[in-house]
Design a protein around this motif. Structure first.
Motif, mmCIF file in Angstrom:
data_model
loop_
_atom_site.group_PDB
_atom_site.id
_atom_site.type_symbol
_atom_site.label_atom_id
_atom_site.label_comp_id
_atom_site.label_asym_id
_atom_site.label_seq_id
_atom_site.Cartn_x
_atom_site.Cartn_y
_atom_site.Cartn_z
ATOM 1 N N HIS A 47 0.848 -1.189 0.000
ATOM 2 C CA HIS A 47 0.000 0.000 0.000
ATOM 3 C C HIS A 47 0.886 1.242 0.000
ATOM 4 O O HIS A 47 2.084 1.151 0.212
ATOM 5 C CB HIS A 47 -0.863 0.040 1.281
ATOM 6 C CG HIS A 47 -1.645 -1.206 1.518
ATOM 7 N ND1 HIS A 47 -2.900 -1.400 1.016
ATOM 8 C CD2 HIS A 47 -1.348 -2.323 2.215
ATOM 9 C CE1 HIS A 47 -3.352 -2.581 1.403
ATOM 10 N NE2 HIS A 47 -2.415 -3.159 2.130
ATOM 11 N N TRP A 48 0.267 2.391 -0.215
ATOM 12 C CA TRP A 48 0.986 3.659 -0.061
ATOM 13 C C TRP A 48 0.097 4.641 0.678
ATOM 14 O O TRP A 48 -1.119 4.542 0.657
ATOM 15 C CB TRP A 48 1.450 4.223 -1.413
ATOM 16 C CG TRP A 48 0.333 4.537 -2.374
ATOM 17 C CD1 TRP A 48 -0.171 3.702 -3.332
ATOM 18 C CD2 TRP A 48 -0.406 5.748 -2.474
ATOM 19 N NE1 TRP A 48 -1.184 4.316 -4.007
ATOM 20 C CE2 TRP A 48 -1.348 5.584 -3.514
ATOM 21 C CE3 TRP A 48 -0.386 6.954 -1.796
ATOM 22 C CZ2 TRP A 48 -2.241 6.587 -3.875
ATOM 23 C CZ3 TRP A 48 -1.271 7.951 -2.161
ATOM 24 C CH2 TRP A 48 -2.178 7.754 -3.202
ATOM 25 N N ARG A 49 0.755 5.575 1.387
ATOM 26 C CA ARG A 49 0.031 6.652 2.062
ATOM 27 C C ARG A 49 0.885 7.911 1.974
ATOM 28 O O ARG A 49 2.105 7.863 1.963
ATOM 29 C CB ARG A 49 -0.278 6.295 3.508
ATOM 30 C CG ARG A 49 0.918 6.016 4.345
ATOM 31 C CD ARG A 49 0.523 5.625 5.773
ATOM 32 N NE ARG A 49 1.627 4.941 6.416
ATOM 33 C CZ ARG A 49 1.518 3.847 7.127
ATOM 34 N NH1 ARG A 49 0.337 3.311 7.322
ATOM 35 N NH2 ARG A 49 2.567 3.292 7.671
ATOM 36 N N CYS A 50 0.207 9.056 1.902
ATOM 37 C CA CYS A 50 0.885 10.331 1.694
ATOM 38 C C CYS A 50 0.617 11.257 2.880
ATOM 39 O O CYS A 50 -0.395 11.118 3.581
ATOM 40 C CB CYS A 50 0.390 10.963 0.393
ATOM 41 S SG CYS A 50 1.289 12.454 -0.070
ATOM 42 N N GLU A 51 1.494 12.215 3.067
ATOM 43 C CA GLU A 51 1.330 13.201 4.138
ATOM 44 C C GLU A 51 0.066 14.034 3.947
ATOM 45 O O GLU A 51 -0.500 14.546 4.912
ATOM 46 C CB GLU A 51 2.542 14.135 4.182
ATOM 47 C CG GLU A 51 3.828 13.465 4.597
ATOM 48 C CD GLU A 51 5.018 14.411 4.504
ATOM 49 O OE1 GLU A 51 4.825 15.631 4.308
ATOM 50 O OE2 GLU A 51 6.147 13.913 4.617
ATOM 51 N N CYS A 52 -0.397 14.169 2.694
ATOM 52 C CA CYS A 52 -1.582 14.979 2.425
ATOM 53 C C CYS A 52 -2.879 14.253 2.805
ATOM 54 O O CYS A 52 -3.960 14.826 2.719
ATOM 55 C CB CYS A 52 -1.616 15.397 0.961
ATOM 56 S SG CYS A 52 -1.982 14.067 -0.201
ATOM 57 N N GLY A 53 -2.769 12.981 3.221
ATOM 58 C CA GLY A 53 -3.953 12.225 3.626
ATOM 59 C C GLY A 53 -4.421 11.223 2.581
ATOM 60 O O GLY A 53 -5.265 10.383 2.876
ATOM 61 N N ALA A 54 -3.895 11.306 1.393
ATOM 62 C CA ALA A 54 -4.271 10.346 0.351
ATOM 63 C C ALA A 54 -3.635 8.981 0.657
ATOM 64 O O ALA A 54 -2.598 8.901 1.319
ATOM 65 C CB ALA A 54 -3.809 10.845 -1.008
ATOM 66 N N HIS A 55 -4.281 7.925 0.179
ATOM 67 C CA HIS A 55 -3.751 6.577 0.402
ATOM 68 C C HIS A 55 -4.236 5.656 -0.698
ATOM 69 O O HIS A 55 -5.158 5.986 -1.456
ATOM 70 C CB HIS A 55 -4.188 6.045 1.777
ATOM 71 C CG HIS A 55 -5.675 6.040 1.950
ATOM 72 N ND1 HIS A 55 -6.459 4.996 1.558
ATOM 73 C CD2 HIS A 55 -6.511 6.974 2.469
ATOM 74 C CE1 HIS A 55 -7.724 5.265 1.831
ATOM 75 N NE2 HIS A 55 -7.787 6.476 2.379
ATOM 76 N N SER A 56 -3.636 4.491 -0.778
ATOM 77 C CA SER A 56 -4.060 3.522 -1.784
ATOM 78 C C SER A 56 -5.427 2.972 -1.422
ATOM 79 O O SER A 56 -5.772 2.847 -0.242
ATOM 80 C CB SER A 56 -3.042 2.395 -1.901
ATOM 81 O OG SER A 56 -2.853 1.769 -0.656
ATOM 82 N N ARG A 57 -6.207 2.648 -2.424
ATOM 83 C CA ARG A 57 -7.564 2.147 -2.181
ATOM 84 C C ARG A 57 -7.575 0.652 -1.901
ATOM 85 O O ARG A 57 -8.484 0.133 -1.306
ATOM 86 C CB ARG A 57 -8.441 2.438 -3.387
ATOM 87 C CG ARG A 57 -8.666 3.915 -3.559
ATOM 88 C CD ARG A 57 -9.594 4.170 -4.708
ATOM 89 N NE ARG A 57 -9.756 5.598 -4.894
ATOM 90 C CZ ARG A 57 -10.237 6.134 -5.966
ATOM 91 N NH1 ARG A 57 -10.611 5.381 -6.972
ATOM 92 N NH2 ARG A 57 -10.355 7.431 -6.068
ATOM 93 N N GLY A 58 -6.560 -0.026 -2.400
ATOM 94 C CA GLY A 58 -6.481 -1.469 -2.186
ATOM 95 C C GLY A 58 -5.037 -1.896 -2.224
ATOM 96 O O GLY A 58 -4.154 -1.128 -2.602
#
Length: 95
Positions: A47-58
């Motif tokens: 998975h991935w996650r970003c400092e802006c709050g976005a993340h992978s959906r699956g």
């Protein structure tokens, strides 16, 4: 030149015998895999996650896919956007 009748029969018997051996081997392998380890197994997903709050959906089964998706997120944002973090999780899946 004509093939003798006995040769054709022997050839057919060998082909049928070989097919039966293969069939039995496949049945044995299937029965072993059904009894050994049936039920949930653990699989790694990326998975991935970003400092802006976005993340992978699956989850992605390959790290390179998650890294590429994180990079695509960064490309869509304005210049200077941070690179998202890529991490893994283990999840139980039914086989």
């Amino acid at each position: 030149m004509e093939i003798p009748r006995w040769a054709a029969r022997v050839t057919a018997a060998v082909v049928v015998g070989g097919a039966l051996i293969i069939r039995r081997a496949l049945q044995d392998a299937a029965s072993r895999s059904d009894t050994e380890g049936s039920g949930p197994r653990k699989q790694t997903f990326w998975h991935w996650r970003c400092e802006c709050g976005a993340h992978s959906r699956g989850g992605d089964p390959f790290k390179s896919d998650a890294e590429y998706n994180a990079q695509r997120h960064q490309w869509r944002k304005e210049k200077g956007h941070p690179m998202p973090e890529v991490y893994s999780t283990e999840e139980e899946v039914e086989w």
